[in-house]
Write a protein that holds these residues in place. Structure first.
Motif, short mmCIF file in Angstrom:
data_model
loop_
_atom_site.label_atom_id
_atom_site.label_comp_id
_atom_site.label_asym_id
_atom_site.label_seq_id
_atom_site.Cartn_x
_atom_site.Cartn_y
_atom_site.Cartn_z
N UNK A 30 0.83 -1.20 0.00
CA UNK A 30 0.00 0.00 0.00
C UNK A 30 0.87 1.25 0.00
N UNK A 31 1.89 1.26 0.85
CA UNK A 31 2.76 2.43 0.95
C UNK A 31 3.66 2.59 -0.27
N UNK A 32 3.83 1.51 -1.04
CA UNK A 32 4.68 1.57 -2.23
C UNK A 32 3.95 2.14 -3.44
N UNK A 33 2.65 2.42 -3.31
CA UNK A 33 1.90 2.98 -4.43
C UNK A 33 2.41 4.38 -4.77
N UNK A 34 2.32 4.78 -6.03
CA UNK A 34 2.73 6.14 -6.41
C UNK A 34 1.90 7.18 -5.65
N UNK A 35 2.57 8.22 -5.20
CA UNK A 35 1.91 9.33 -4.49
C UNK A 35 1.15 8.85 -3.26
N UNK A 36 1.68 7.83 -2.57
CA UNK A 36 0.99 7.27 -1.42
C UNK A 36 0.78 8.30 -0.32
N UNK A 37 1.74 9.19 -0.10
CA UNK A 37 1.61 10.20 0.95
C UNK A 37 0.46 11.15 0.69
N UNK A 38 0.34 11.61 -0.55
CA UNK A 38 -0.77 12.51 -0.90
C UNK A 38 -2.10 11.77 -0.82
N UNK A 39 -2.10 10.52 -1.23
CA UNK A 39 -3.32 9.73 -1.17
C UNK A 39 -3.78 9.55 0.28
N UNK A 40 -2.85 9.24 1.18
CA UNK A 40 -3.18 9.06 2.59
C UNK A 40 -3.67 10.37 3.21
N UNK A 41 -2.99 11.46 2.89
CA UNK A 41 -3.42 12.76 3.42
C UNK A 41 -4.83 13.10 2.96
N UNK A 42 -5.12 12.80 1.71
CA UNK A 42 -6.45 13.08 1.16
C UNK A 42 -7.52 12.25 1.87
N UNK A 43 -7.23 10.97 2.10
CA UNK A 43 -8.18 10.10 2.79
C UNK A 43 -8.45 10.61 4.21
N UNK A 44 -7.40 11.00 4.90
CA UNK A 44 -7.55 11.47 6.28
C UNK A 44 -8.31 12.79 6.35
N UNK A 45 -8.04 13.68 5.40
CA UNK A 45 -8.60 15.03 5.46
C UNK A 45 -9.96 15.18 4.79
N UNK A 46 -10.36 14.19 3.98
CA UNK A 46 -11.54 14.34 3.12
C UNK A 46 -12.77 14.80 3.90
N UNK A 47 -13.03 14.19 5.06
CA UNK A 47 -14.25 14.48 5.80
C UNK A 47 -13.99 15.27 7.10
N UNK A 48 -12.86 15.98 7.15
CA UNK A 48 -12.54 16.71 8.37
C UNK A 48 -13.59 17.76 8.71
N UNK A 49 -13.93 18.59 7.75
CA UNK A 49 -14.93 19.63 8.01
C UNK A 49 -16.27 19.05 8.39
N UNK A 50 -16.72 18.03 7.65
CA UNK A 50 -17.99 17.38 7.95
C UNK A 50 -17.97 16.71 9.32
N UNK A 51 -16.81 16.16 9.70
CA UNK A 51 -16.68 15.50 11.00
C UNK A 51 -16.87 16.50 12.14
N UNK A 52 -16.18 17.63 12.06
CA UNK A 52 -16.32 18.65 13.10
C UNK A 52 -17.75 19.20 13.14
N UNK A 53 -18.33 19.39 11.96
CA UNK A 53 -19.69 19.93 11.90
C UNK A 53 -20.70 18.96 12.51
N UNK A 54 -20.60 17.68 12.15
CA UNK A 54 -21.57 16.69 12.61
C UNK A 54 -21.58 16.56 14.13
#
Length: 230
Positions: A30-54
């Motif tokens: 999984x970590x060997x995938x291209x652009x894995x760091x950006x992909x992980x950051x996107x997954x973590x941050x995707x619902x941040x605003x919605x999470x705080x709001x909910x």
């Protein structure tokens, strides 16, 4: 029972070792995938605003608007769920027709931008005078946006998973996506009390911006790219 376990212990240990080895290999892959760091950051941050709001939606509606738990249950748990479910199905259909890249921006803007409705409600001099109908409409519209965001997010999560390790990779990304809910659960009450509801909901919109800024940089928006050597 003890005798049965002792007889089979070597086989059990071997099976567990193989399973652990397979999971470790899936993690490394999984970590060997291209652009894995950006992909992980996107997954973590995707619902941040919605999470705080909910986390603070009902406390706000109860304290500032005067909505009872029964009213909220109908507005959010019935009409809101219908709106969210309908939007998720519609979003999935649109993504299937036109691709994730075309719809990810509109869907993320719908998920995060519609929180501004609650910034407006919280900024009213007398939000308790808004009425049940308009408050319910705001909840339903927000849930429509959340459903569209869910459609985009689930498609993206599936594309993050290599078919050779799809179960392990899905377990990893779903665990990561829960980080924002966990952080929001710890901090939301303190922040809302310190900032006031209007500023807090504006903060929810602001913390959604990093994920949207990552959209041009993340992989898999046009489908899962074949791995080198595959």
């Amino acid at each position: 029972l003890t005798a049965w376990i002792l007889v089979r212990l070597p086989r059990i240990r071997s099976s567990l070792a193989q399973r652990d080895s397979a999971y470790a290999a899936a993690f490394v892959d999984f970590l060997a995938q291209p652009a894995a760091g950006r992909m992980l950051a996107f997954v973590i941050l995707f619902r941040t605003g919605e999470s705080f709001f909910a986390k603070m939606r009902y406390p706000f509606l109860k304290d500032a608007v005067g909505m009872s738990i029964e009213q909220y249950g109908f507005a959010n748990g019935t009409l809101g769920v219908i709106a969210s479910f309908t939007a998720t199905l519609l979003g999935g259909w649109l993504i299937a027709r036109h691709g994730l890249r075309r719809w990810i921006w509109p869907f993320m803007l719908a998920q995060n931008g519609l929180i501004l409705l609650f910034v407006w409600i919280a900024a009213l001099p007398h939000p308790e005078g808004l009425g049940f109908g308009l408050t319910t409409a705001a909840i339903s519209v927000d849930q429509l946006g959340a459903g569209l965001g869910t459609a985009a997010f689930m498609v993206y999560l599936m594309r993050c998973c290599d078919p050779a390790h799809k179960a392990a990779h899905m377990a990893m990304v779903t665990a990561l996506m829960s980080l924002s809910f966990t952080v929001a659960g710890v901090c939301s009450g303190f922040l809302a009390e310190a900032m006031g509801y209007a500023a807090y909901f504006a903060f929810c919109v602001a913390v959604s911006i990093p994920a949207m800024a990552l959209i041009p940089l993340v992989p898999h928006l046009d489908g899962r790219e074949p791995r080198a050597g595959a």
